[in-house]
Design an enzyme around this catalytic site. Sequence first.
Site, mmCIF file in Angstrom:
data_model
loop_
_atom_site.group_PDB
_atom_site.id
_atom_site.type_symbol
_atom_site.label_atom_id
_atom_site.label_comp_id
_atom_site.label_asym_id
_atom_site.label_seq_id
_atom_site.Cartn_x
_atom_site.Cartn_y
_atom_site.Cartn_z
ATOM 1 N N GLU A 137 0.820 -1.209 0.000
ATOM 2 C CA GLU A 137 0.000 0.000 0.000
ATOM 3 C C GLU A 137 0.855 1.261 0.000
ATOM 4 O OE1 GLU A 137 -2.230 -3.082 2.576
ATOM 5 O OE2 GLU A 137 -0.173 -2.604 1.983
ATOM 6 N N ARG A 176 19.363 -22.348 -7.438
ATOM 7 C CA ARG A 176 20.480 -21.952 -8.300
ATOM 8 C C ARG A 176 20.047 -21.640 -9.730
ATOM 9 N NH1 ARG A 176 20.662 -27.268 -6.853
ATOM 10 N NH2 ARG A 176 20.376 -28.799 -8.531
ATOM 11 N N ALA A 198 13.750 -44.619 -8.385
ATOM 12 C CA ALA A 198 15.178 -44.928 -8.535
ATOM 13 C C ALA A 198 15.337 -46.422 -8.750
ATOM 14 C CB ALA A 198 15.948 -44.490 -7.283
#
Length: 351
Positions: free
Chosen positions: A60, A218, A173
């Site tokens: 504001e 990153r 995995a």
Amino acid sequence: MNLSKFSSSQDVYFMMLAIDEAKKGIFTTRPNPAVGCVLVKDGQIIGTGYHPKAGEPHAERFALRAANNQGFDTTGATAYVTLEPCSHTGRTPPCADALIDAKVARVVIASLDTNPKVAGNGVKKLQAAGIEVVTGVCEFEAVQLNRGFLKAMATGMPYVRLKVAGSLDGRTAMASGESKWITGSGAREDVQQLRAKSAAIITGSGTIIADNPALTVRSSRLGIASEQIPMPKIVVVDRSCRLQLGDDYQVCQNANTLLWRDDLASLLATLVHQYQCYDVLVEAGSRLSGAFVAAGLVDELIVYQAPCILGATAQPMFGCQLEQLCDQYRFALHAVDRIDQDIRLIYHKLA
């Protein structure tokens, strides 16, 4: 409070512009919420602003400053604000007072503030000064910007996002632990955005030992220099006491890392009350991910699904085990998006 919820198409238009302003601070404002403001007089925008960083003026005041710098008189103007103006003095003076002093005639608010220090008091102060207040305009869109802040202020617990990347057959995995890379570069870039808007990243000691990740922000594609983004606090759940700060792992060399050896609910409460971490991202292996799901602590599940099959011996997404179908953990599908050759599915916790 007698609040008006009537909104015109003009109110929606200008509020969406205020939400666009708020988004400019989405990576930099924490622990404060992302807030935007647009000042309008006689159908003309006379000032815009957003809150860029804790300790700096709120949206504001930036909008009022912009109007004054351009020589506009704010008397009788309408202020569109994405979050209820604060009514208390913190690191900055109350924004409700600034709007009153500017002699605006009307304030349109998207979302009320759940912070007990505000929680309707900003609206009351504006109304007591004779200003018309309208609430709930584009509320859904505004709430999405500050889910963590709003939840933490209301409940004392953070908003928890759990991210997992897997194959078509739900594997993350190979049995050996090999997992780089299942998804493509686009999905990995998207994860950078999740990290950038998270105050804390939670992982397990097994992930640290197996992969030695840095868990940093990153990316050069966030529209802002990475040094301007407060780095998320790294939390390693290590209930087997396998790690110590100072060990030869990237996160153990990070002064901002917390090793946690207690229960998960206590961890989340500690992150809110001790560290002001309101948005939390879980990036972990199947065991810790499954523990968060089983404990009912996940607000948002983000699945990056790659177009591949890894087979039955590969590691699963979640390590929790169920005996009966009726014990299943269910989520509500919120969004499906394609990122290059991968699919991103976003699920929300069932109400």
